[in-house]
Write a protein that holds these residues in place. Structure first.
Motif, mmCIF file in Angstrom:
data_model
loop_
_atom_site.group_PDB
_atom_site.id
_atom_site.type_symbol
_atom_site.label_atom_id
_atom_site.label_comp_id
_atom_site.label_asym_id
_atom_site.label_seq_id
_atom_site.Cartn_x
_atom_site.Cartn_y
_atom_site.Cartn_z
ATOM 1 N N UNK A 4 0.808 -1.226 0.000
ATOM 2 C CA UNK A 4 0.000 0.000 0.000
ATOM 3 C C UNK A 4 0.836 1.270 0.000
ATOM 4 N N UNK A 5 2.045 1.188 -0.505
ATOM 5 C CA UNK A 5 2.889 2.369 -0.708
ATOM 6 C C UNK A 5 3.233 2.430 -2.199
ATOM 7 N N UNK A 6 2.864 3.533 -2.837
ATOM 8 C CA UNK A 6 3.167 3.706 -4.264
ATOM 9 C C UNK A 6 4.360 4.637 -4.411
ATOM 10 N N UNK A 7 5.312 4.227 -5.232
ATOM 11 C CA UNK A 7 6.510 5.034 -5.488
ATOM 12 C C UNK A 7 6.666 5.212 -6.985
ATOM 13 N N UNK A 8 6.771 6.459 -7.422
ATOM 14 C CA UNK A 8 7.024 6.713 -8.837
ATOM 15 C C UNK A 8 7.959 7.911 -8.969
ATOM 16 N N UNK A 9 8.587 8.003 -10.127
ATOM 17 C CA UNK A 9 9.532 9.075 -10.398
ATOM 18 C C UNK A 9 9.080 9.838 -11.639
ATOM 19 N N UNK A 10 9.190 11.142 -11.572
ATOM 20 C CA UNK A 10 8.828 11.997 -12.692
ATOM 21 C C UNK A 10 9.860 13.110 -12.786
ATOM 22 N N UNK A 11 10.726 13.008 -13.771
ATOM 23 C CA UNK A 11 11.804 13.972 -13.939
ATOM 24 C C UNK A 11 12.658 13.969 -12.674
ATOM 25 N N UNK A 12 12.743 15.105 -11.962
ATOM 26 C CA UNK A 12 13.593 15.187 -10.781
ATOM 27 C C UNK A 12 12.828 14.958 -9.484
ATOM 28 N N UNK A 13 11.551 14.596 -9.587
ATOM 29 C CA UNK A 13 10.742 14.399 -8.386
ATOM 30 C C UNK A 13 10.481 12.922 -8.131
ATOM 31 N N UNK A 14 10.444 12.556 -6.843
ATOM 32 C CA UNK A 14 9.975 11.236 -6.428
ATOM 33 C C UNK A 14 8.652 11.427 -5.697
ATOM 34 N N UNK A 15 7.665 10.630 -6.056
ATOM 35 C CA UNK A 15 6.350 10.695 -5.412
ATOM 36 C C UNK A 15 6.159 9.440 -4.567
ATOM 37 N N UNK A 16 5.919 9.642 -3.289
ATOM 38 C CA UNK A 16 5.636 8.530 -2.384
ATOM 39 C C UNK A 16 4.209 8.731 -1.874
ATOM 40 N N UNK A 17 3.336 7.778 -2.200
ATOM 41 C CA UNK A 17 1.915 7.943 -1.908
ATOM 42 C C UNK A 17 1.404 6.815 -1.029
ATOM 43 N N UNK A 18 0.792 7.171 0.083
ATOM 44 C CA UNK A 18 0.104 6.190 0.917
ATOM 45 C C UNK A 18 -1.137 5.753 0.153
#
Length: 251
Positions: A4-18
């Motif tokens: 239940x933890x989503x991790x994705x990368x977009x350009x220079x950002x990392x997104x960590x989503x509960x």
């Protein structure tokens, strides 16, 4: 990441989503492990310039899912024991791992931000909150105290008296009050968009200076003046040498 933890990368950002929206992102032991694993994955990447923490669904996080967490008492005991090489246990590392990262971490908060969820948000370097967001240091309602690094972050951000008041009463406060006392950095109609704007701006700055600034304040905040001066010198010297070497190479 699963758990239940989503991790994705977009350009220079990392997104960590509960990503447990049906439970208002109530935190399970597996989710805590997923947060630590996400932070470690990000730490291995040199292209990431900022991290954005957020929650899917109606809330950032309603805190630790006590029913789920206590369904396996042995797991609680295992995860409560500190790792000597880190000085944190699994519950604490799920939050403090974000302080260890050399890049800025920005929490985008909406809906409920309670208990362990609040401690996770407090471990970020910045917090943007939607006007309707709600905050609560909820542990005393369950006969507990904050134990996911909240004692360290609360007293740094809002002072010991406000920290005690929120902790002892376990009251829920609105975003306007949270911003007034310094619990959140700024209010934003769209916290994720505001976090992205800050991430993009910080990406225009020297990554070495940004990392050094984070390290400087982490090591010196609430330290004695003498200790702070020593940390300043130790942090600044590599930056000066890097610039000097760069000028020499350009000559």
């Amino acid at each position: 990441m699963g758990t239940n933890i989503a991790l994705r990368f977009d350009d220079h950002r990392a997104y960590v989503t509960l990503d447990r929206p049906d439970k208002h992102n109530g935190l399970t032991v597996d989710m805590l492990s997923g947060l630590v694993a996400s932070a470690r994955t990000i730490a291995r990447r040199s292209d990431v310039r900022a991290v954005i923490l957020s929650g899917n669904g109606p809330s950032f996080s309603s805190g630790l899912d006590i029913a789920a967490a206590t369904s396996d008492p042995l797991a609680i005991v295992r995860n409560f024991l500190p790792r000597p090489w880190r000085g944190t246990n699994a519950f604490q590392e799920a939050c403090w791992a974000w302080r260890r990262l050399p890049v800025p971490v920005i929490a985008a908060v909406h809906g409920r931000c309670y208990g362990g969820g609040l401690q996770l948000a407090l471990a970020a370097d910045f917090r943007f909150a939607a006007p309707e967001a709600e905050f609560s240091v909820m542990e005393t309602k369950h006969g507990l105290v904050p134990d996911m690094t909240g004692a360290a972050t609360l007293s740094r951000l809002i002072g010991i008296d406000k920290a005690l008041l929120l902790t002892m009463t376990a009251n829920t406060v609105d975003a306007a009050y949270a911003a007034k006392i310094g619990l959140v950095t700024e209010l934003a109609a769209d916290p994720v968009a505001e976090a992205e704007k800050l991430a993009d701006h910080l990406a225009t700055r020297s990554p070495h200076a940004v990392a050094a600034a984070k390290r400087l304040f982490e090591k010196s905040w609430q330290a004695s003046a003498r200790r702070t001066f020593a940390v300043e010198r130790a942090t600044q010297l590599p930056l000066i040498l890097r610039k000097a070497i760069g000028r020499t190479e350009d000559s």
